[in-house]
Scaffold this motif. Structure first.
Motif, PDB file in Angstrom:
ATOM      1  N   ILE A 236      73.383  46.522 -31.258  1.00 18.53           N
ATOM      2  CA  ILE A 236      73.837  45.799 -30.070  1.00 18.53           C
ATOM      3  C   ILE A 236      75.321  45.513 -30.158  1.00 18.53           C
ATOM      4  O   ILE A 236      76.058  45.642 -29.182  1.00 18.53           O
ATOM      5  CB  ILE A 236      73.044  44.487 -29.901  1.00 18.53           C
ATOM      6  CG1 ILE A 236      71.613  44.816 -29.535  1.00 18.53           C
ATOM      7  CG2 ILE A 236      73.672  43.609 -28.847  1.00 18.53           C
ATOM      8  CD1 ILE A 236      70.784  43.614 -29.215  1.00 18.53           C
ATOM      9  N   LEU A 237      75.783  45.147 -31.369  1.00 17.65           N
ATOM     10  CA  LEU A 237      77.212  44.884 -31.518  1.00 17.65           C
ATOM     11  C   LEU A 237      78.017  46.131 -31.209  1.00 17.65           C
ATOM     12  O   LEU A 237      79.038  46.078 -30.525  1.00 17.65           O
ATOM     13  CB  LEU A 237      77.512  44.426 -32.956  1.00 17.65           C
ATOM     14  CG  LEU A 237      77.233  42.957 -33.246  1.00 17.65           C
ATOM     15  CD1 LEU A 237      77.383  42.693 -34.720  1.00 17.65           C
ATOM     16  CD2 LEU A 237      78.159  42.077 -32.445  1.00 17.65           C
ATOM     17  N   ALA A 238      77.556  47.286 -31.729  1.00 17.78           N
ATOM     18  CA  ALA A 238      78.315  48.518 -31.531  1.00 17.78           C
ATOM     19  C   ALA A 238      78.307  48.947 -30.066  1.00 17.78           C
ATOM     20  O   ALA A 238      79.312  49.388 -29.529  1.00 17.78           O
ATOM     21  CB  ALA A 238      77.729  49.619 -32.407  1.00 17.78           C
ATOM     22  N   VAL A 239      77.142  48.793 -29.420  1.00 16.73           N
ATOM     23  CA  VAL A 239      77.034  49.320 -28.062  1.00 16.73           C
ATOM     24  C   VAL A 239      77.654  48.389 -27.034  1.00 16.73           C
ATOM     25  O   VAL A 239      78.298  48.837 -26.083  1.00 16.73           O
ATOM     26  CB  VAL A 239      75.553  49.564 -27.729  1.00 16.73           C
ATOM     27  CG1 VAL A 239      75.382  49.953 -26.276  1.00 16.73           C
ATOM     28  CG2 VAL A 239      74.996  50.649 -28.624  1.00 16.73           C
ATOM     29  N   TYR A 240      77.463  47.085 -27.182  1.00 16.73           N
ATOM     30  CA  TYR A 240      77.876  46.173 -26.117  1.00 16.73           C
ATOM     31  C   TYR A 240      79.093  45.345 -26.432  1.00 16.73           C
ATOM     32  O   TYR A 240      79.706  44.801 -25.534  1.00 16.73           O
ATOM     33  CB  TYR A 240      76.712  45.229 -25.762  1.00 16.73           C
ATOM     34  CG  TYR A 240      75.614  45.954 -25.026  1.00 16.73           C
ATOM     35  CD1 TYR A 240      74.510  46.455 -25.707  1.00 16.73           C
ATOM     36  CD2 TYR A 240      75.689  46.153 -23.654  1.00 16.73           C
ATOM     37  CE1 TYR A 240      73.518  47.135 -25.032  1.00 16.73           C
ATOM     38  CE2 TYR A 240      74.693  46.831 -22.977  1.00 16.73           C
ATOM     39  CZ  TYR A 240      73.620  47.324 -23.669  1.00 16.73           C
ATOM     40  OH  TYR A 240      72.643  48.000 -23.012  1.00 16.73           O
ATOM     41  N   PHE A 241      79.437  45.208 -27.734  1.00 15.27           N
ATOM     42  CA  PHE A 241      80.503  44.276 -28.035  1.00 15.27           C
ATOM     43  C   PHE A 241      81.691  44.910 -28.734  1.00 15.27           C
ATOM     44  O   PHE A 241      82.557  44.221 -29.203  1.00 15.27           O
ATOM     45  CB  PHE A 241      79.979  43.130 -28.918  1.00 15.27           C
ATOM     46  CG  PHE A 241      79.121  42.165 -28.153  1.00 15.27           C
ATOM     47  CD1 PHE A 241      77.745  42.173 -28.303  1.00 15.27           C
ATOM     48  CD2 PHE A 241      79.681  41.264 -27.281  1.00 15.27           C
ATOM     49  CE1 PHE A 241      76.946  41.292 -27.592  1.00 15.27           C
ATOM     50  CE2 PHE A 241      78.893  40.368 -26.571  1.00 15.27           C
ATOM     51  CZ  PHE A 241      77.524  40.391 -26.731  1.00 15.27           C
ATOM     52  N   SER A 242      81.737  46.237 -28.840  1.00 13.93           N
ATOM     53  CA  SER A 242      82.880  46.774 -29.583  1.00 13.93           C
ATOM     54  C   SER A 242      84.094  46.799 -28.659  1.00 13.93           C
ATOM     55  O   SER A 242      83.983  47.078 -27.473  1.00 13.93           O
ATOM     56  CB  SER A 242      82.572  48.146 -30.154  1.00 13.93           C
ATOM     57  OG  SER A 242      82.365  49.049 -29.143  1.00 13.93           O
ATOM     58  N   PRO A 243      85.276  46.515 -29.208  1.00 10.57           N
ATOM     59  CA  PRO A 243      86.446  46.218 -28.360  1.00 10.57           C
ATOM     60  C   PRO A 243      86.973  47.412 -27.563  1.00 10.57           C
ATOM     61  O   PRO A 243      87.536  47.241 -26.492  1.00 10.57           O
ATOM     62  CB  PRO A 243      87.500  45.748 -29.373  1.00 10.57           C
ATOM     63  CG  PRO A 243      87.042  46.257 -30.681  1.00 10.57           C
ATOM     64  CD  PRO A 243      85.562  46.348 -30.630  1.00 10.57           C
ATOM     65  N   ASP A 244      86.751  48.673 -28.075  1.00 11.54           N
ATOM     66  CA  ASP A 244      87.370  49.774 -27.346  1.00 11.54           C
ATOM     67  C   ASP A 244      86.523  50.285 -26.197  1.00 11.54           C
ATOM     68  O   ASP A 244      86.980  51.084 -25.394  1.00 11.54           O
ATOM     69  CB  ASP A 244      87.704  50.921 -28.314  1.00 11.54           C
ATOM     70  CG  ASP A 244      86.549  51.167 -29.268  1.00 11.54           C
ATOM     71  OD1 ASP A 244      86.418  52.287 -29.753  1.00 11.54           O
ATOM     72  OD2 ASP A 244      85.794  50.211 -29.536  1.00 11.54           O
ATOM     73  N   ARG A 245      85.252  49.799 -26.112  1.00  7.76           N
ATOM     74  CA  ARG A 245      84.444  50.255 -24.994  1.00  7.76           C
ATOM     75  C   ARG A 245      84.135  49.091 -24.080  1.00  7.76           C
ATOM     76  O   ARG A 245      83.496  48.145 -24.492  1.00  7.76           O
ATOM     77  CB  ARG A 245      83.128  50.852 -25.521  1.00  7.76           C
ATOM     78  CG  ARG A 245      83.348  52.109 -26.295  1.00  7.76           C
ATOM     79  CD  ARG A 245      82.060  52.897 -26.389  1.00  7.76           C
ATOM     80  NE  ARG A 245      82.217  54.027 -27.261  1.00  7.76           N
ATOM     81  CZ  ARG A 245      81.773  54.074 -28.506  1.00  7.76           C
ATOM     82  NH1 ARG A 245      81.141  53.045 -29.026  1.00  7.76           N
ATOM     83  NH2 ARG A 245      81.947  55.134 -29.231  1.00  7.76           N
TER      84      ARG A 245
END
Lengths: 307, 259
Positions: A236-245
């Motif tokens: 979830i962090l990678a898909v929804y909360f990563s800064p470049d996306r």
């Protein structure tokens, strides 16, 4: 159509958008449902003492408590649970109750009552994020609220002290984590391919425990053994909360076999979803979600990649 | 109980079979017992009947004080005393009687989750209605709770209990709720239970489990208890599959009981 919405919550640290469990639940749901909400941290303001965090401000109305905020967002047609069946909605309520009863007391204890964790991690963090002289008041206020909540709900105060209930709440919490792990299995989310409010609740409760660098926590080591829950949080962090996306992008393409299998499964499920969505659109239900629609683009991208 | 003590107790429990003289203690049925306690007690009785374990129900005015954890009901089996449904289920499991053995891990997770839903919503709502709603507290709860005692002890105990429950409601965030909101929460909880039950005879198809006992205890008590308003019972009556579920469990397991 809606006035600009503002969410007040605690700030970010430890690799999470917020260290406060309830704020994290609301922020996760906001991302899942695609609501346009500006996040305003209360750090270093007097709101750390005066405001109940998290709080959603929309025009004149202020909503508190994660459950009420999620209901409010649903009424504004930001609904991440749109695709759930009635039975899945009932399951959501039951699992949220399980989290509240079994996991929450142990989390409160780990962060606010356990002397080592409180002195080394929680109090310095919250004190450093509050303006002078609140840095003396805010952490101890939270700590005493946590202690009284644990004692009132789990022990017959004043007969029992905290030591007697400790063993019970930690064993309940470990059991709860095991149950969540069984229910999640090897899926990405609890219901299908898209996250729902239950995913937001589990993420908000489990992620701080997963990511915080707690000096002493048997519960954290127990959680780290449950691989699917930790990868659930990371996903979830990678898909929804990563800064470049900025928005919900397609899942990251790894070259590992397990992910490839998951992808092929997803492709099949995606085409079923598209058909179902088509039917839904044709029958035009009352409340349509405002979530930006990534499904057709996901299917198109993924159908070009499998080897 | 600490974990070590619990393990020890279950070791001892496993050693002996269920005796004929097992007794269940609850407050006086006619005058003293309140809605929430009656619901918990009925849930335990239903569970024991579903397991086929005989137990005698004994009413005592000081049952709450006799209980090891302060909660009703508690059972006295052999030389052990166990209170509340959760520990009693574990205790009977140690003796070899369990209703949920046939469930797989995911189903067991669901069962526990729904039991917590009932505890979190229905039980808390019952406590709220009894003690935080002034009309009910003054007319029903306080007089009933303190009926075995004479003045001034009756006043002191009743107000002490009310203060305790109100503190607890504030701690879990129910202190600020209105009665309407509480009824709405009960409605949502019943809706969830109704959807989960669907058209099956029990929650996990053919065999009853502790979840069925718990749901039966609460729903049956709410339906058959007279409060200041019938709003709560009305909300439940709107779910026909829950009504027929209650009737089915009553007829199957409580038929010989002359209530």
């Amino acid at each position: 159509m809606a006035a600009a919405m503002e969410l007040r919550c605690w700030g970010a640290d430890w690799g999470l958008p917020s260290v406060h469990s309830e704020s994290l639940i609301v922020q996760a749901y906001v991302k899942f449902s695609g609501a346009k909400v500006t996040v305003v941290p209360v750090d270093w303001t007097w709101k750390t003492l005066t405001a109940t965090v998290p709080e959603l401000l929309c025009g004149d109305s202020a909503v508190q408590e994660p459950i009420n905020i999620l209901n409010y967002l649903r009424k504004q047609r930001f609904n991440a649970d749109y695709d759930l069946t009635a039975r899945q909605g009932a399951d959501t309520m039951a699992y949220i109750a399980l989290l509240e009863e079994k996991l929450r007391p142990a989390l409160l204890h780990t962060f606010w009552v356990d002397a080592e964790n409180y002195a080394n991690l929680t109090r310095p963090w919250f004190a450093s994020r509050s303006p002078f002289p609140l840095n003396f008041l805010v952490p101890s206020q939270h700590a005493s609220a946590a202690l009284s909540r644990i004692l009132l709900t789990k022990g017959e105060a004043p007969l029992h002290g905290i030591a007697e209930v400790e063993g019970k709440i930690y064993s309940d919490a470990k059991e709860c984590l095991n149950l969540l792990s069984y229910r999640l299995g090897s899926e990405n989310y609890f219901f299908g391919n898209l996250p729902t409010s239950l995913d937001a609740f589990v993420f908000g409760s489990v992620a701080p425990l997963c990511k915080a660098s707690l000096p002493s926590s048997p519960l954290q080591s127990h959680l780290r053994q449950l691989g699917n829950l930790t990868s659930f949080c990371d996903n979830i962090l990678a898909v929804y909360f990563s800064p470049d996306r900025p928005g919900p992008p397609p899942p990251v393409q790894d070259t590992m076999d397990a992910n490839l299998q998951k992808l092929t499964q997803l492709v099949n499920k995606e085409s079923n979803l598209i058909e179902k969505m088509d039917d839904n659109l044709r029958s035009s239900p009352q409340h349509k979600p405002h979530r930006p629609d990534p499904k057709p683009s996901l299917a198109r991208e993924q159908s070009s990649t499998p080897a | 109980m600490t974990l070590v003590a619990e393990a020890f107790v279950s070791q001892m429990a496993a050693a002996e079979p269920w005796p004929e003289s097992a007794t269940l203690y609850q407050p006086l049925k006619e005058d003293q017992i309140l809605l929430s306690d009656c619901a918990s007690s009925l849930a335990v009785q239903a569970y024991l009947r579903m397991c086929g374990l005989p137990v005698q129900v004994v009413c005592r005015a000081n049952a709450e004080y006799m209980s090891p954890s302060g909660k009703i009901p508690f059972i006295h089996v052999g030389n052990q005393v166990v209170s509340e449904l959760g520990p009693i289920v574990q205790f009977t499991k140690a003796k070899g009687n369990s209703l949920s053995d046939g469930l797989d891990d995911v189903q067991r997770a669901e069962m526990k989750a729904y039991m917590e839903l009932v505890n979190n919503m229905l039980l808390t709502a019952e406590l709220y209605i009894q003690w935080c709603d002034d009309a009910t507290a003054a007319e029903i709860s306080r007089p009933r709770y303190s009926s075995p005692y004479s003045w001034p002890l009756s006043n002191i105990l009743a107000y002490q209990k009310q203060w305790e429950v109100r503190r607890k409601m504030n701690a879990v965030g129910w202190g600020g709720k209105t009665l309407e909101q509480v009824y709405e929460d009960v409605n949502q909880c019943c809706q969830a239970l109704s959807q989960r039950l669907g058209t099956q005879p029990y929650f996990f198809n053919k065999q009853p489990t502790e979840l069925d006992a718990l749901v039966f205890g609460h729903l049956f008590t709410i339906l058959t208890t007279r409060l200041t308003s019938t709003e709560l019972a009305e909300r439940i009556k709107s779910y026909s599959n829950l009504l027929s579920f209650c009737r089915r469990v009553e007829q199957t397991y409580f038929e010989d009981k002359s209530s």
